[in-house]
Motif scaffolding. Structure first.
Motif, short mmCIF file in Angstrom:
data_model
loop_
_atom_site.label_atom_id
_atom_site.label_comp_id
_atom_site.label_asym_id
_atom_site.label_seq_id
_atom_site.Cartn_x
_atom_site.Cartn_y
_atom_site.Cartn_z
N ASP A 1 30.77 77.91 50.18
CA ASP A 1 30.57 79.19 50.86
C ASP A 1 30.95 80.38 49.98
O ASP A 1 32.09 80.48 49.51
CB ASP A 1 31.40 79.22 52.14
N PRO A 2 30.02 81.32 49.78
CA PRO A 2 30.32 82.51 48.97
C PRO A 2 31.25 83.49 49.68
O PRO A 2 31.70 84.47 49.07
CB PRO A 2 28.95 83.13 48.73
N ARG A 3 31.56 83.25 50.95
CA ARG A 3 32.48 84.12 51.67
C ARG A 3 33.93 83.96 51.18
O ARG A 3 34.79 84.75 51.55
CB ARG A 3 32.38 83.83 53.18
N GLY A 4 34.18 82.91 50.41
CA GLY A 4 35.51 82.68 49.87
C GLY A 4 35.44 82.27 48.42
O GLY A 4 34.47 82.55 47.72
N ASP A 5 36.48 81.58 47.96
CA ASP A 5 36.53 81.07 46.59
C ASP A 5 36.00 79.64 46.50
O ASP A 5 36.25 78.94 45.52
CB ASP A 5 37.98 81.10 46.09
#
Length: 530
Positions: A520-524
Motif C-alpha cells: 500500500d502506497p498509503r504507508g511505508d
C-alpha cells in the motif's frame, strides 16, 4: 513473497523463506520484527488473527485476540449516572486487554513451524538492539504521539528520549531487545511468566490497570475453523468470530454477485451506490449479531445463508439512498440439526498465510511496560462499553459484544485467502479499524470484477460506509466529481477522509504461477520476494 507494512519487516520475512523456512516461520519472524520497526501496530502487547492455507488445500485459523482481564465488568467505563467516562476505554492502563500475540506465535510455530524458534525471533532482537533508521512517516507519528506518551507513562520509554525525531534518525530499543531475548530463549514463559510478567503487572499497578499474573498465565490462543463461502468462481476463506470480518466480507461479496458491477464500471454512481447500500445493511447486522462465540451464540450459519444475505437488500432502491434510521439488523435463520497492520506471505511450496495484528488504535493505549520497552493495546475499547454507544471508530454494539471477564472483544480484522478452481489465488488483508472489511471487499472486487492488478487494486481509491454514522467516507479523488455529485443527488452524504482509508497487503497468484505483491502506497509498505 512477503508483503508487510515496513520494508525491514518484509526483508526479514523473505530472508526466513530463503533459509528454508515456511510461511508460518516467516509470519512469526515478521510479527516480532514489526513489533520493533512498526510500533504503532506491530506488537507483542496486542493480538491478532492468522489464516493459513497449506499447499495441499488444508485450512486453519488462529485466534490470538486479546481477552478482557478477569476483573473486567460490563459497566467498568461508566460513571455513577451510567454515562460513559470519556477516553477511559481508549487511553491509559484500564484500556488494556490481556495480550495474545506471543502465545499465538508460539502455538503457530509449535504446530506448523520448521526452523528453530530462536532463529525466528533473533532478527527482531538485532533490530531493537542495534537500532534502525526511522522513515519519514514513522518519525512524524512518534512526534505526534509525544504528549500522550509523556502523559500516560511514569517511566519514559526510548521513543521520547528526543524532543523531535527526524527521518533517518536511528532508534535503539534496548529494553525491548532484552524482552525479545527472553521470548527467544524461553518461548511463552519469556512473556507470560518471570521477569516480563512481573514488569507488566508492576506497570498495571502504577497506572490502576487490572491485568494480573493469573490473567497472563491463563491466556491461550485458540485454533478455530475458518468461515468459507463460494462467491462466483472464488472460494473465500476468512476469520470466524470474534472477528466480524470474514462473515461480513462474504455477505458483501455475495450481494454484489447479483449485480453487473463490471458493466456499470469502477466507482461509478451505480456501482458505488450499490456497494454503499450493501455495506449499510451488513454493518447493521454486525452491530447486533457479532461477538465472542465462546460467550455468545453467533448465528454463523444463518448469517452466511445465501437466501438470507440476498434478502437484506429488500428495500434497496437504485434511485435513492436508504436512511440508516430505516435499516436495522436482520433475523438470520436458525442453523439446521467474532490500529492494525496486515501481512501476507506465500512460501516456495505454496503455503499461504494471511495475518492481521493490532494494538487497536495507533500506538494502542499509549502505555509502555516500564523496563520492558513495548506498548500495550487498548482493545477494551472494541467492546460495547454501553449498548448503542459508539467506540473510537464510530461502531456501535449491543449485548453480543458486552464486556465480560476473559471474553474476547469483537474485531473487524479480515485476514483472507481466495481460491479459484481449487488453487491458491489471492492472499489479502488490511489495517484500518472499522474500514478493514470494506477495504478488503473493494480490493477483491477490483481484481475479480474489474481486472485490476494486485498493486493497482491496493493503490486504488476507496470509500466506506458502516451504517452509523450515516455518511460515506471517501478518500480524496476516489469517487471523482461526477460520481460524488451523483451519489449526493441520491441522498448520500459524503465526507472526505484525509490520510487514506485502510492500508492493505496482498499477493496475487498470476496465471503463469508467478506472484504479484500489492504494497500500500498509503504507508511505508513493501513487498519482498524471490
Amino acid at each position: 513473497m512477503v508483503v508487510t507494512a515496513h520494508p525491514l519487516a518484509s526483508v526479514v520475512g523473505a530472508d526466513i523463506l530463503r533459509r528454508g523456512g515456511n510461511a508460518i516461520d516467516a509470519a512469526v519472524a515478521v510479527q516480532f520484527a514489526l513489533a520493533v520497526v512498526y510500533p504503532d501496530a506491530g506488537n507483542i502487547g496486542g493480538g491478532g488473527f492468522l489464516v493459513l492455507r497449506q499447499h495441499d488445500g488444508t485450512l486453519n485459523t488462529l485466534d490470538y485476540r486479546e481477552k478482557a482481564p478477569s476483573a473486567a465488568h460490563r459497566d467498568m467505563y461508566l460513571n455513577g449516572q451510567g454515562e460513559v467516562i470519556e477516553n477511559l476505554s481508549y487511553k491509559g492502563h484500564l484500556a488494556v486487554g490481556v495480550p495474545g500475540t506471543v502465545d499465538g506465535m508460539v502455538q503457530a510455530h509449535a504446530t506448523y513451524g520448521r526452523l528453530p524458534w530462536a532463529q525466528l525471533v533473533q532478527p527482531a532482537v538485532l533490530l531493537a538492539d542495534r537500532g534502525f533508521p526511522l522513515t519519514k512517516k514513522e518519525a512524524k507519528k512518534l512526534n505526534e504521539q509525544r504528549k500522550d506518551f509523556i502523559r500516560y507513562n511514569s517511566q519514559s520509554p526510548d521513543f521520547i528520549l528526543k524532543d523531535r525525531w527526524r527521518p533517518g534518525d536511528t532508534l535503539h530499543l534496548k529494553d525491548l531487545a532484552r524482552t525479545l531475548e527472553r521470548i527467544r530463549d524461553q518461548g511463552r514463559a519469556g512473556f507470560y511468566e518471570g521477569q516480563t510478567a512481573d514488569l507488566i503487572v508492576a506497570e498495571m499497578k502504577r497506572g490502576t490497570g487490572i491485568i494480573t499474573k493469573e490473567d497472563l498465565a491463563a491466556y491461550r490462543a485458540v485454533w478455530r475453523k475458518p468461515v468459507t463461502g463460494q462467491v462466483g468462481d472464488y472460494r473465500v476463506i476468512s476469520m470466524p468470530p470474534p472477528s466480524s470480518g470474514g462473515i461480513a466480507l462474504i455477505q458483501l461479496l455475495t450481494i454484489a454477485q447479483d449485480y453487473p458491477l463490471q458493466d456499470w464500471g469502477w466507482n461509478t454512481v451505480k456501482s458505488a451506490h450499490l456497494m454503499i447500500e450493501a455495506e449499510r445493511r451488513v454493518y447493521a447486522d454486525r452491530a447486533k449479531h457479532f461477538g465472542d462465540a465462546d460467550f455468545y451464540e453467533v448465528p454463523v450459519k444463518g448469517l452466511l445463508d445465501t437466501t438470507y444475505i440476498k434478502s437484506r437488500m429488500q428495500g434497496y432502491s437504485p434511485k435513492k439512498a436508504t436512511s440508516s434510521k430505516e435499516v436495522s439488523a436482520g433475523v438470520p435463520p436458525l442453523p439446521e440439526g467474532p490500529n492494525t497492520t496486515h501481512y501476507a506471505i506465500v512460501d516456495p511450496e505454496g503455503n499461504a498465510v494471511s495475518v492481521t495484528t493490532t494494538l487497536n488504535s495507533s500506538f494502542g493505549s499509549k502505555v509502555f511496560v516500564g523496563g520492558a520497552g513495548f506498548l500495550l493495546n487498548n482493545e477494551m475499547d472494541d467492546f460495547s462499553i454501553k449498548p448503542g454507544y459508539p467506540n473510537s471508530y464510530g461502531l456501535v454494539g449491543e449485548e453480543a459484544n458486552a464486556i465480560a471477564p476473559s471474553k474476547r472483544m469483537l474485531s473487524s480484522m479480515t485476514p483472507t485467502i481466495l481460491e479459484k478452481d481449487g488453487k491458491l489465488f489471492m492472499v489479502i488483508g488490511a489495517m484500518g479499524g472499522s474500514t478493514i472489511i470494506t477495504t478488503v471487499y473493494q480490493i477483491i472486487q477490483n481484481v475479480t470484477r474489474y481486472g485490476f492488478t494486485m498493486q493497482g487494486a491496493v493503490s486504488a481509491g476507496r470509500f466506506h460506509h458502516q451504517w452509523k454514522p450515516n455518511w460515506v467516507l471517501s478518500e480524496w479523488g476516489a469517487l471523482g466529481f461526477g460520481t460524488g455529485a451523483g451519489l449526493w443527488l441520491k441522498g448520500h452524504k459524503i465526507v472526505p477522509k484525509y490520510g487514506g482509508i485502510g492500508r492493505a497487503a496482498g499477493i496475487l497468484v498470476l496465471p503463469n504461477g508467478q506472484l504479484e505483491g500489492g504494497a500500500d502506497p498509503r504507508g511505508d509498505d513493501a513487498a519482498a520476494g524471490f
